[in-house]
Motif scaffolding. Structure first.
Motif, PDB file in Angstrom:
ATOM      1  N   UNK A 109      37.285 -24.998  34.932  1.00  0.00           N
ATOM      2  CA  UNK A 109      38.244 -23.984  34.483  1.00  0.00           C
ATOM      3  C   UNK A 109      37.566 -22.765  33.884  1.00  0.00           C
ATOM      4  N   UNK A 110      36.402 -22.967  33.290  1.00  0.00           N
ATOM      5  CA  UNK A 110      35.711 -21.865  32.651  1.00  0.00           C
ATOM      6  C   UNK A 110      36.268 -21.479  31.298  1.00  0.00           C
ATOM      7  N   UNK A 111      37.146 -22.295  30.746  1.00  0.00           N
ATOM      8  CA  UNK A 111      37.705 -21.934  29.439  1.00  0.00           C
ATOM      9  C   UNK A 111      36.808 -22.441  28.315  1.00  0.00           C
ATOM     10  N   UNK A 112      36.934 -21.788  27.180  1.00  0.00           N
ATOM     11  CA  UNK A 112      36.187 -22.177  25.992  1.00  0.00           C
ATOM     12  C   UNK A 112      36.879 -23.350  25.322  1.00  0.00           C
ATOM     13  N   UNK A 113      36.156 -24.032  24.444  1.00  0.00           N
ATOM     14  CA  UNK A 113      36.719 -25.130  23.666  1.00  0.00           C
ATOM     15  C   UNK A 113      36.563 -24.794  22.193  1.00  0.00           C
ATOM     16  N   UNK A 114      37.642 -24.901  21.465  1.00  0.00           N
ATOM     17  CA  UNK A 114      37.637 -24.667  20.030  1.00  0.00           C
ATOM     18  C   UNK A 114      38.035 -25.979  19.374  1.00  0.00           C
ATOM     19  N   UNK A 115      37.094 -26.601  18.657  1.00  0.00           N
ATOM     20  CA  UNK A 115      37.349 -27.882  18.008  1.00  0.00           C
ATOM     21  C   UNK A 115      37.614 -27.647  16.535  1.00  0.00           C
ATOM     22  N   UNK A 116      38.745 -28.142  16.064  1.00  0.00           N
ATOM     23  CA  UNK A 116      39.138 -27.951  14.666  1.00  0.00           C
ATOM     24  C   UNK A 116      38.486 -29.003  13.786  1.00  0.00           C
ATOM     25  N   UNK A 117      38.020 -28.569  12.655  1.00  0.00           N
ATOM     26  CA  UNK A 117      37.492 -29.506  11.672  1.00  0.00           C
ATOM     27  C   UNK A 117      38.653 -30.256  11.040  1.00  0.00           C
ATOM     28  N   UNK A 118      38.359 -31.401  10.491  1.00  0.00           N
ATOM     29  CA  UNK A 118      39.396 -32.191   9.814  1.00  0.00           C
ATOM     30  C   UNK A 118      39.782 -31.525   8.524  1.00  0.00           C
ATOM     31  N   UNK A 119      41.080 -31.541   8.255  1.00  0.00           N
ATOM     32  CA  UNK A 119      41.560 -31.075   6.960  1.00  0.00           C
ATOM     33  C   UNK A 119      41.502 -32.244   5.994  1.00  0.00           C
ATOM     34  N   UNK A 120      41.020 -31.983   4.822  1.00  0.00           N
ATOM     35  CA  UNK A 120      40.971 -33.028   3.808  1.00  0.00           C
ATOM     36  C   UNK A 120      42.249 -32.948   2.985  1.00  0.00           C
ATOM     37  N   UNK A 121      43.036 -33.998   3.086  1.00  0.00           N
ATOM     38  CA  UNK A 121      44.314 -34.022   2.398  1.00  0.00           C
ATOM     39  C   UNK A 121      44.213 -34.902   1.162  1.00  0.00           C
ATOM     40  N   UNK A 122      44.996 -34.570   0.171  1.00  0.00           N
ATOM     41  CA  UNK A 122      45.029 -35.389  -1.037  1.00  0.00           C
ATOM     42  C   UNK A 122      45.919 -36.583  -0.836  1.00  0.00           C
TER      43      UNK A 122
END
Length: 147
Positions: free
Chosen positions: A134-147
């Motif tokens: 596809x030629x698309x980029x990949x954006x990986x989200x970091x984990x959110x630290x929840x209380x």
């Protein structure tokens, strides 16, 4: 919030969408928020792949699957409605009928500029092949630290 941006060398069009997979995992909620921001920043459409169905079908009976699908769809619609309220010009489309982002990208290889995935998104040879094609980029989200 993001920790990875991989950009394959294949050419993509400026009108291709930001694509995110809504699969019911907590990390896909983080990815959805990031995808909305990314689509707004780029000024391109947002395509939300609703892939929770296959996961639900593996874990529940038919009645529970129908209820989980209904609840998941309602939750997604609320999130997208909030995004549209903040940014009414954002072109958002929910896409059903694909089991994964890999399947969608293989079927529509030039429709995505970037695929936004959560930290827990499974990697697979199929996804890597679809991304390469596809030629698309990949954006990986970091984990959110929840209380």
């Amino acid at each position: 919030m993001t920790d990875t941006l991989t950009d394959p060398t294949a050419t993509i069009t400026a009108t291709a969408a930001v694509v995110v997979e809504a699969d019911g995992r907590a990390s896909s909620n983080d990815a959805l928020h990031t995808a909305i921001d990314e689509a707004l920043r780029r000024g391109v459409p947002l395509r939300v792949l609703t892939t929770w169905g296959p996961r639900h079908r593996e874990m529940y009976d038919a009645t529970a699957v129908a209820e989980r699908d209904r609840l998941s769809q309602a939750q997604l619609e609320r999130r997208l409605a909030r995004a549209l309220k903040r940014s009414p010009d954002l072109d958002i489309q929910s896409i059903d009928g694909f089991d994964s982002a890999a399947e969608y990208l293989a079927a529509h290889p030039h429709s995505a500029q970037v695929l936004v995935v959560g930290a827990e998104h499974p990697d697979s040879p199929e996804l890597r092949a679809a991304l390469a094609g596809s030629g698309c980029a990949v954006l990986t989200c970091a984990r959110r630290h929840r209380l």
